[in-house]
Design a protein around this motif. Structure first.
Motif, short mmCIF file in Angstrom:
data_model
loop_
_atom_site.label_atom_id
_atom_site.label_comp_id
_atom_site.label_asym_id
_atom_site.label_seq_id
_atom_site.Cartn_x
_atom_site.Cartn_y
_atom_site.Cartn_z
N GLN A 23 37.99 44.93 44.01
CA GLN A 23 38.35 45.29 45.38
C GLN A 23 38.41 46.82 45.46
OE1 GLN A 23 42.03 43.24 46.32
NE2 GLN A 23 41.13 41.23 45.95
N GLY A 24 37.30 47.42 45.87
CA GLY A 24 37.21 48.89 45.90
C GLY A 24 37.23 49.43 44.49
N THR A 25 38.22 50.28 44.20
CA THR A 25 38.32 50.84 42.85
C THR A 25 39.29 50.05 41.97
OG1 THR A 25 40.02 52.35 43.66
CG2 THR A 25 37.76 53.22 43.55
N THR A 26 39.76 48.94 42.53
CA THR A 26 40.70 48.10 41.76
C THR A 26 39.98 46.88 41.18
OG1 THR A 26 42.55 48.77 43.15
CG2 THR A 26 42.83 46.73 41.91
N THR A 27 40.14 46.67 39.89
CA THR A 27 39.57 45.50 39.23
C THR A 27 40.70 44.55 38.83
OG1 THR A 27 37.76 46.83 38.36
CG2 THR A 27 38.14 44.73 37.28
N ILE A 28 40.53 43.30 39.20
CA ILE A 28 41.56 42.30 38.86
C ILE A 28 40.98 41.29 37.86
CG2 ILE A 28 43.15 40.54 39.75
CD1 ILE A 28 42.70 41.98 42.55
N PHE A 29 41.67 41.14 36.72
CA PHE A 29 41.30 40.10 35.74
C PHE A 29 42.33 38.98 35.87
CE2 PHE A 29 39.24 43.13 32.36
CZ PHE A 29 38.14 43.28 33.19
N LEU A 53 43.47 48.70 37.07
CA LEU A 53 43.18 47.38 36.48
C LEU A 53 44.44 46.53 36.59
CD1 LEU A 53 41.36 45.42 34.81
CD2 LEU A 53 42.28 46.49 32.76
N ILE A 54 44.26 45.33 37.13
CA ILE A 54 45.41 44.41 37.25
C ILE A 54 45.14 43.16 36.40
CG2 ILE A 54 46.79 42.98 38.82
CD1 ILE A 54 46.07 44.96 41.06
N TYR A 55 46.07 42.85 35.50
CA TYR A 55 46.00 41.57 34.78
C TYR A 55 46.88 40.58 35.53
CZ TYR A 55 43.73 43.22 30.49
OH TYR A 55 42.83 43.69 29.57
N ASP A 56 46.27 39.48 35.98
CA ASP A 56 47.03 38.43 36.68
C ASP A 56 47.23 37.25 35.72
OD1 ASP A 56 47.98 36.38 38.23
OD2 ASP A 56 46.57 36.68 39.88
N PHE A 57 48.49 37.02 35.34
CA PHE A 57 48.79 35.98 34.34
C PHE A 57 49.24 34.66 34.99
CE2 PHE A 57 49.57 40.03 32.19
CZ PHE A 57 48.89 39.86 31.00
N SER A 58 49.13 34.56 36.32
CA SER A 58 49.72 33.39 37.00
C SER A 58 49.13 32.05 36.55
CB SER A 58 49.62 33.55 38.52
OG SER A 58 48.27 33.73 38.87
N GLU A 59 47.90 32.06 36.01
CA GLU A 59 47.33 30.79 35.55
C GLU A 59 47.11 30.77 34.03
OE1 GLU A 59 44.23 28.97 37.95
OE2 GLU A 59 44.89 30.16 39.65
N LEU A 60 47.82 31.68 33.35
CA LEU A 60 47.74 31.70 31.89
C LEU A 60 48.72 30.67 31.33
CD1 LEU A 60 46.39 33.39 29.51
CD2 LEU A 60 48.64 34.45 29.29
N GLU A 61 48.24 29.82 30.43
CA GLU A 61 49.12 28.77 29.91
C GLU A 61 49.86 29.17 28.65
OE1 GLU A 61 46.98 25.09 29.68
OE2 GLU A 61 46.17 25.40 31.68
#
Lengths: 282, 105
Positions: free
Chosen positions: B10-16, B43-51
């Motif tokens: 999203q623009g200059t933001t990368t989400i993993f 850089l954003i790490y999204d852990f919401s679906e990490l088990e």
């Protein structure tokens, strides 16, 4: 490049060459396993008024968990337990490095906080270069006063089993980051007083993360139940009961992570330490 | 189960967005993705679906924190469940992030 023609006399055939190398590698891994096993499961201190014991079960041939005891000149016992990031041979190599740092720091530092600070100073550069880290929990037990002083470098808190009240809780928190995370860290200390029949259970996360066929984890609750049920046994028997309970839970599922535990159990306050696997100073 | 990473720019933001298990068998997925990703500002790490994540998984996140210092980008960790949050707090991931990001800013 290192070449030792006395060690390897390679046959010309590729398959034979591979077979010779495989056998040689297997032999070396077994030797490494023996070295690690002897360093980890050496003599444990015996003394009046209490008992300590430690055991480690690697998930693979060798592992990255670590525990150690060290007799200090003032008569206190320094206990350490740790978990190196990763598994297998790479973790085992760093575990040996960690052991050397502990033994060196234990001799020259006055408390567990200072020991962890010295270990971080010694290991930080190497661990960052290797993109690794170690979690460590270090405690000094003073048999004369019953005081357990401790410091934490990112490890899970040990369990405090109170013999008289039949309760189990984590030791009061003390924060500190993993060894190898940031340079120049100062590790704070906290303390508790132990009474007769109290036990401290130090452990690594391989215990509570052990999985069964359904993918369920052993969890802290099962560990606490097992410890409550067996808390009146000798330390070696408590260890066996925990290992048996994990085996019963996981059935035939292969162990994924190293499993390590150390127990300190108090039977009376007057203590005379008679032997230890570290050099006796003074 | 392995690890799947959903990459969203999203623009200059990368989400993993991490889905599954981050352990010794899957960490190379993150390393590969980071190597392939250039020009990151955030850089954003999204852990919401990490088990689940193990110590090697934590090591991979710490390496990303140090990479943010080297490549000068903002790094945020979001969506941690109670267990992951407690683990990050215990081992010191948040403290390392705070110190390194202060230098980046």
């Amino acid at each position: 490049m290192y070449f030792d023609s006395l060690t390897y006399n390679f046959p010309s055939n590729n398959n034979e060459k591979q077979s010779v190398m495989d056998k040689s590698l297997q032999r070396e891994i077994n030797l490494a396993r023996n070295i690690q096993s002897q360093l980890l499961n050496g003599k444990t201190p015996t003394f009046e008024g209490g008992e300590v014991s430690g055991s480690s079960l690697p998930a693979r041939l060798i592992g990255g968990d670590y525990y150690d005891f060290y007799l200090l000149v003032n008569g206190n016992i320094r206990i350490v337990i740790g978990d190196v990031m990763g598994k297998g041979i790479p973790a085992a190599m760093l575990m040996i490095l960690t052991r050397g740092a502990f033994r060196s720091a234990a001799e020259s530092t006055i408390g567990p906080g200072e020991t962890l600070t010295a270990m971080n100073q010694a290991l930080y550069e190497d661990l960052r270069t290797l993109k690794s880290f170690v979690t460590l929990f270090c405690a000094d037990w003073d048999p004369k006063t019953g005081r357990l002083t401790y410091a934490n470098a990112g490890h899970n808190l040990p369990l405090f089993i109170k013999g008289k009240s039949n309760s189990i809780e984590e030791l009061p928190n003390v924060k500190g980051i993993m060894v190898g995370g940031l340079p120049n860290q100062l590790y704070k200390e906290n303390h508790v007083y132990l009474e007769e029949t109290d036990t401290i259970f130090f452990y690594t996360d391989g215990i509570i993360e052990a999985q069964n066929k359904k993918g369920e984890r052993y969890k802290l609750e099962r560990l606490i139940q097992t410890l409550i049920k067996n808390k009146d046994l000798a330390v070696g028997e408590i260890e066996k009961s925990v290992i048996n309970s994990i085996y019963l839970f996981t059935e035939d599922v292969p162990q994924k992570d190293d499993i390590t535990m150390v127990l300190l159990k108090i039977s009376q306050q007057k203590v005379d330490i008679t032997s230890l696997n570290s050099p006796v100073l003074g | 189960m392995g690890l799947m990473i959903e990459k969203d720019i999203q623009g200059t933001t990368t989400i993993f967005k991490l889905k599954g298990i981050l352990d010794i068998s899957t960490v190379n997925v993150i390393d590969r993705l980071l190597d392939e990703t250039s020009e990151i500002k955030t850089l954003i790490y999204d852990f919401s679906e990490l088990e689940f994540l193990d110590s090697t998984g934590i090591g991979s996140i710490i390496n990303s924190i140090y990479l943010s210092q080297e490549r000068k980008f903002y790094l945020k960790l979001v969506g941690m469940n109670e267990l992951t949050d407690e683990l990050f707090e215990t081992v010191g991931v948040y403290r390392i992030l705070e110190v390194i990001q202060r230098e980046v800013i």
